[in-house]
Design a protein around this motif. Structure first.
Motif, PDB file in Angstrom:
ATOM      1  N   LEU A  10       0.839  -1.201   0.000  1.00 21.09           N
ATOM      2  CA  LEU A  10       0.000   0.000   0.000  1.00 21.09           C
ATOM      3  C   LEU A  10       0.876   1.254   0.000  1.00 21.09           C
ATOM      4  N   ARG A  11       1.852   1.269   0.921  1.00 18.97           N
ATOM      5  CA  ARG A  11       2.761   2.424   0.980  1.00 18.97           C
ATOM      6  C   ARG A  11       3.498   2.599  -0.341  1.00 18.97           C
ATOM      7  N   ASN A  12       3.998   1.505  -0.864  1.00 18.63           N
ATOM      8  CA  ASN A  12       4.791   1.557  -2.091  1.00 18.63           C
ATOM      9  C   ASN A  12       3.976   2.107  -3.258  1.00 18.63           C
ATOM     10  N   ASN A  13       2.737   1.634  -3.370  1.00 15.72           N
ATOM     11  CA  ASN A  13       1.854   2.155  -4.422  1.00 15.72           C
ATOM     12  C   ASN A  13       1.687   3.664  -4.279  1.00 15.72           C
ATOM     13  N   PHE A  14       1.487   4.110  -3.048  1.00 12.65           N
ATOM     14  CA  PHE A  14       1.304   5.543  -2.814  1.00 12.65           C
ATOM     15  C   PHE A  14       2.571   6.324  -3.182  1.00 12.65           C
ATOM     16  N   TYR A  15       3.720   5.858  -2.708  1.00  8.87           N
ATOM     17  CA  TYR A  15       4.979   6.582  -2.968  1.00  8.87           C
ATOM     18  C   TYR A  15       5.261   6.715  -4.462  1.00  8.87           C
ATOM     19  N   LEU A  16       4.879   5.685  -5.238  1.00  9.08           N
ATOM     20  CA  LEU A  16       5.194   5.681  -6.674  1.00  9.08           C
ATOM     21  C   LEU A  16       4.078   6.298  -7.529  1.00  9.08           C
ATOM     22  N   GLY A  17       3.032   6.796  -6.861  1.00 12.50           N
ATOM     23  CA  GLY A  17       1.973   7.484  -7.605  1.00 12.50           C
ATOM     24  C   GLY A  17       0.902   6.564  -8.166  1.00 12.50           C
ATOM     25  N   ALA A  18       0.852   5.303  -7.712  1.00 17.17           N
ATOM     26  CA  ALA A  18      -0.204   4.376  -8.160  1.00 17.17           C
ATOM     27  C   ALA A  18      -1.374   4.500  -7.183  1.00 17.17           C
ATOM     28  N   TYR A  19      -2.018   5.672  -7.204  1.00 11.63           N
ATOM     29  CA  TYR A  19      -3.001   6.005  -6.168  1.00 11.63           C
ATOM     30  C   TYR A  19      -4.252   5.134  -6.225  1.00 11.63           C
ATOM     31  N   GLN A  20      -4.761   4.897  -7.429  1.00 12.86           N
ATOM     32  CA  GLN A  20      -5.964   4.068  -7.553  1.00 12.86           C
ATOM     33  C   GLN A  20      -5.688   2.640  -7.113  1.00 12.86           C
ATOM     34  N   ALA A  36      -4.373   0.059  11.062  1.00 16.43           N
ATOM     35  CA  ALA A  36      -5.630   0.396  10.369  1.00 16.43           C
ATOM     36  C   ALA A  36      -5.727   1.913  10.172  1.00 16.43           C
ATOM     37  N   ILE A  37      -5.298   2.681  11.183  1.00 20.40           N
ATOM     38  CA  ILE A  37      -5.295   4.145  11.050  1.00 20.40           C
ATOM     39  C   ILE A  37      -4.298   4.569   9.969  1.00 20.40           C
ATOM     40  N   GLU A  38      -3.109   3.964   9.983  1.00 18.91           N
ATOM     41  CA  GLU A  38      -2.108   4.302   8.959  1.00 18.91           C
ATOM     42  C   GLU A  38      -2.626   3.946   7.566  1.00 18.91           C
ATOM     43  N   ARG A  39      -3.268   2.769   7.443  1.00 26.60           N
ATOM     44  CA  ARG A  39      -3.854   2.349   6.163  1.00 26.60           C
ATOM     45  C   ARG A  39      -4.860   3.388   5.668  1.00 26.60           C
ATOM     46  N   ASP A  40      -5.742   3.813   6.573  1.00 26.30           N
ATOM     47  CA  ASP A  40      -6.765   4.791   6.195  1.00 26.30           C
ATOM     48  C   ASP A  40      -6.146   6.124   5.777  1.00 26.30           C
ATOM     49  N   CYS A  41      -5.076   6.509   6.462  1.00 25.21           N
ATOM     50  CA  CYS A  41      -4.379   7.754   6.090  1.00 25.21           C
ATOM     51  C   CYS A  41      -3.866   7.679   4.654  1.00 25.21           C
ATOM     52  N   PHE A  42      -3.259   6.557   4.292  1.00 20.45           N
ATOM     53  CA  PHE A  42      -2.734   6.411   2.930  1.00 20.45           C
ATOM     54  C   PHE A  42      -3.857   6.358   1.895  1.00 20.45           C
ATOM     55  N   VAL A  43      -4.959   5.711   2.254  1.00 16.27           N
ATOM     56  CA  VAL A  43      -6.104   5.651   1.334  1.00 16.27           C
ATOM     57  C   VAL A  43      -6.649   7.053   1.087  1.00 16.27           C
ATOM     58  N   TYR A  44      -6.855   7.814   2.157  1.00 20.39           N
ATOM     59  CA  TYR A  44      -7.402   9.171   1.989  1.00 20.39           C
ATOM     60  C   TYR A  44      -6.409  10.108   1.312  1.00 20.39           C
ATOM     61  N   HIS A  53     -10.970  15.754  -3.027  1.00 24.52           N
ATOM     62  CA  HIS A  53     -10.841  16.392  -1.713  1.00 24.52           C
ATOM     63  C   HIS A  53     -12.126  16.296  -0.901  1.00 24.52           C
ATOM     64  N   GLN A  54     -13.249  16.527  -1.573  1.00 27.22           N
ATOM     65  CA  GLN A  54     -14.526  16.577  -0.862  1.00 27.22           C
ATOM     66  C   GLN A  54     -14.889  15.231  -0.249  1.00 27.22           C
ATOM     67  N   GLN A  69      -7.478  13.255  11.145  1.00 23.09           N
ATOM     68  CA  GLN A  69      -7.894  14.668  11.179  1.00 23.09           C
ATOM     69  C   GLN A  69      -6.877  15.540  10.434  1.00 23.09           C
ATOM     70  N   ALA A  70      -5.589  15.188  10.576  1.00 22.28           N
ATOM     71  CA  ALA A  70      -4.528  15.935   9.882  1.00 22.28           C
ATOM     72  C   ALA A  70      -4.674  15.783   8.363  1.00 22.28           C
ATOM     73  N   VAL A  71      -4.985  14.567   7.915  1.00 23.87           N
ATOM     74  CA  VAL A  71      -5.193  14.322   6.483  1.00 23.87           C
ATOM     75  C   VAL A  71      -6.404  15.112   5.977  1.00 23.87           C
ATOM     76  N   LYS A  72      -7.460  15.166   6.801  1.00 18.67           N
ATOM     77  CA  LYS A  72      -8.648  15.950   6.436  1.00 18.67           C
ATOM     78  C   LYS A  72      -8.282  17.430   6.289  1.00 18.67           C
ATOM     79  N   LEU A  73      -7.404  17.912   7.171  1.00 20.14           N
ATOM     80  CA  LEU A  73      -6.954  19.306   7.110  1.00 20.14           C
ATOM     81  C   LEU A  73      -6.220  19.584   5.792  1.00 20.14           C
ATOM     82  N   LEU A  74      -5.413  18.604   5.349  1.00 20.53           N
ATOM     83  CA  LEU A  74      -4.714  18.736   4.068  1.00 20.53           C
ATOM     84  C   LEU A  74      -5.714  18.809   2.915  1.00 20.53           C
ATOM     85  N   ALA A  75      -6.762  17.971   2.984  1.00 19.11           N
ATOM     86  CA  ALA A  75      -7.810  17.994   1.951  1.00 19.11           C
ATOM     87  C   ALA A  75      -8.517  19.350   1.927  1.00 19.11           C
TER      88      ALA A  75
END
Length: 289
Positions: A10-20, A36-44, A53-54, A69-75
């Motif tokens: 999951l992390r690797n996909n995110f780092y390399l831009g494979a977001y979907q 589970a919290i870390e997973r959700d952070c990467f998903v969002y 964003h919405q 909440q921090a990720v929501k703030l970024l959005a």
């Protein structure tokens, strides 16, 4: 024996831009509550990277853990210029709270937001101590933007000591090589080439290779890589801005890419710089008219 890292892919996909792909493959069983919290952070964060964003703002409610909440703030910050001030105000409030101010995800979001604001010293205030590979990688980016490659190199060396083969270490190495230029460009190209052989091709990898090609004067190859990236995401800001530069060198029309960039990313630095240059030119014309 160390427990398997369930979030590695999951992390690797995110780092390399494979977001979907990160989103699609996020249903991972047997995660601890922290994982589970870390997973959700990467998903969002993947949704944010895709421009949704919405969705993130709507789905993360006030009872969610602080990293979310921090990720929501970024959005919120990225969703609209109208929301920037309130997002930064909330961010500063949270960072000043001794109970949560040192949480890595909050510090990471602070670094990202202040880097967007081009307030690099404020960004470093929250990221410079590192603590995670992402924070070190963000420090490399910030120092490169400050034209302080010697400090970026120190951060990279810390990452190499922790894990030389880590995707973020390799990416940070490529970014720094691009910033230093000269013979280092070939090294950066080989890093992106290695990624393209190991993983599925993403816009991030294609843009990385294309920028290396442009530095080496191979504009035809750069253009074909960027057109491939455009097929993956027709609204990607880096692809569009790189295509404008590439086409200028190839004496090809840039109007379509520039128009797309202005419509989809009016706040992009490339658009702002171009607008400033056009205003300066207009003033110069008026002064001699």
């Amino acid at each position: 024996m160390a427990a398997p890292d369930l979030l590695f892919n999951l992390r690797n996909n995110f780092y390399l831009g494979a977001y979907q792909s990160a989103i699609n493959n996020s249903d991972i069983p047997n995660l601890s509550p922290e994982d589970a919290i870390e997973r959700d952070c990467f998903v969002y964060r993947s949704y944010i990277a895709l421009g949704s964003h919405q969705l993130v703002i709507n789905e993360i409610d006030s009872s969610a853990a602080t990293p979310l909440q921090a990720v929501k703030l970024l959005a919120l910050y990225l969703s609209s210029p109208d929301n920037k001030e309130s997002a930064i105000s909330s961010l500063k409030e949270w960072l000043a709270d001794s109970a949560i101010g040192n949480i890595p995800t909050l510090r990471l979001v602070a670094g990202i937001i202040f880097m967007h604001e081009q307030d690099y010293s404020e960004a470093l205030k929250h990221t410079h101590v590192g603590g995670t590979m992402e924070l070190h990688a963000l420090n490399v980016q910030i120092y490169i933007k400050m034209h302080r490659s010697e400090h970026a190199d120190k951060q990279l060396k810390i990452m190499q000591q922790v894990d030389e083969d880590h995707t973020l270490t390799q990416l940070a190495n490529a970014w720094l090589n691009l910033a230093v230029g000269g013979s280092k460009i070939q090294e950066a190209y080989l890093i992106f080439q290695d990624f393209s052989e190991k993983y599925s091709m993403t816009g991030l990898i294609l843009n990385g290779k294309a920028v290396c090609c442009m530095h080496m004067g191979n504009f035809d190859e750069a253009e074909s890589l960027l057109l491939e990236a455009l097929n993956k995401d027709a609204k990607d800001a880096e692809t569009l801005s790189n295509l404008v530069v590439c086409c200028l060198h190839l004496s090809k029309p840039t109007t379509r890419y520039l128009s797309q960039l202005k419509v989809t990313h009016p706040e992009h630095m490339f658009v702002k710089r171009l607008s400033d240059a056009e205003d300066s030119f207009e003033r110069a014309v008026q002064s001699v008219a």
